[in-house]
Design an enzyme around this catalytic site. Sequence first.
Site, short mmCIF file in Angstrom:
data_model
loop_
_atom_site.label_atom_id
_atom_site.label_comp_id
_atom_site.label_asym_id
_atom_site.label_seq_id
_atom_site.Cartn_x
_atom_site.Cartn_y
_atom_site.Cartn_z
N SER A 1 0.70 -1.08 -0.05
CA SER A 1 -0.03 0.09 -0.17
C SER A 1 0.69 1.18 0.01
CB SER A 1 -0.89 -0.10 1.20
OG SER A 1 -1.77 0.96 1.01
N ASP B 1 -2.00 6.88 -3.36
CA ASP B 1 -0.84 6.29 -2.83
C ASP B 1 -0.51 5.09 -3.64
OD1 ASP B 1 -2.90 4.25 -2.53
OD2 ASP B 1 -2.48 3.41 -0.76
N ASP C 1 -0.85 1.87 -4.15
CA ASP C 1 -1.66 0.80 -4.78
C ASP C 1 -3.09 1.35 -5.20
OD1 ASP C 1 -2.24 1.05 -2.06
OD2 ASP C 1 -3.21 -0.86 -1.98
N ASP D 1 -5.77 2.14 -3.42
CA ASP D 1 -7.04 2.31 -2.59
C ASP D 1 -7.13 3.60 -1.76
OD1 ASP D 1 -4.84 2.01 -0.74
OD2 ASP D 1 -5.97 0.32 0.34
#
Length: 428
Positions: free
Chosen positions: A89, A224, A226, A228
């Site tokens: 993440s 960010d 990734d 999400d």
Amino acid sequence: MFGSSGVRGIVGKEMNPRLALKIGEACGQIYGNVVIGNDPRTSSIMIKNAVISGLLACGAEVTDVGMVATPTLAYASRDYDIGIMITASHNPAEYNGIKIFNKDGSGISLKDAKKIEELIKKEPKYVAWNEIGNVEQRDAIKEHLEAILNDVEGNGIEIAIDCANGATSTITPYLLRKMGCKVIAINSNPDGFFPAHPPEPVDENLQQIKEICKVRNIIGIAHDCDGDRMVTILKGKLIENEKLMVLFAKYIDAKKIVVPVDTSMLLDEVLDAEIYRTRVGDIFISEKLKEINGDFGAEPSGTWIFPSFSYCPDGIYAVAKFIEMLKEIDIEKEIEKMPKYNMIRKSFKASREKIEEAMEKMGKEIKSMEYERLIEIDGYRIEFEDSWALVRKSGTEPKIRLTIEAKDREKVDEILQKMESVVKRCLE
Ligand code: MG
């Protein structure tokens, strides 16, 4: 082993191919049909291939969607028993992790994670040579992109986007262009070294995009690593995520909203909706949303769940919804109308053992204080008139987090001083 964000750690230490193989073997024994994807970290292919080995050896069929954003993987999971994402993440480059998703896009529950952990402790049951699974490829990005475009209206504004050299580089700039935007994309080449800035979309990491937005007087967006998460920039400044929560909630007319326990009292103050608070972590938000049939979820870190689309925090869908919203709402005016509170967030690094010890000590100290209400769903949130404070241990890093909010500035400083000394004393 599994926390609220799956398994995460420093590569070569807590996160390594042996662990990845074991997780693959365990999942292969429970689930027959798995979709897997990865972010652009230098270790992601290594970890992914180990997971795939374990899955195949235990008979699972695997679809590898390659480098994709987490919400893209989660969206693809609807056609499989589970989805597995290799990502850490927003964590720094030396980290990686494994996060598992249900068909509906939500992260798997701690209970399901426990089943996997139990199997990891046992000898794996391998299938015979002629029952080993296959690996297929699939274009999950195109499917996710089309599903989003089907759901939102375009808006031909000029916009800047910072993908943090992460996985959203392969989707968000294209989505924006398809929506009719004139796009200035920076740091939108995937690079696991994160050369531009650390991949967490917080104020100090977003100097470049803030500058572009200021100079050109345009709106900006940052993800960010990734995807999400997404945050927004107005007049060269980050819009506070809690204010964006209010804007989104009003825009979609949300009546049942789920947020974590560290979220501002702003929502309670200005929204005509039921606000539910959970433990920090998107899986708890998704779980609660399903339980109460809620229509919007969000976290102050910049994750957005629109259950009508997916139970995964989908920063890409949120970008599209945000761009669409700008057609109808003068966000600058709306933000201006909101009451202004003061919030401070601080974190304290320590070893995991030390943190456990300190949390216990702090519980005792905090309970002996004077307060109006104590919430213990995740650490300790103590509420006073017009202010509150929360201490909790981070679910993803070896840190204690402290959040304080009050209507007036002096009050925040006063509570901060008090709470900071409690945390430091208990960490000694
Ligand atoms: Mg993320």
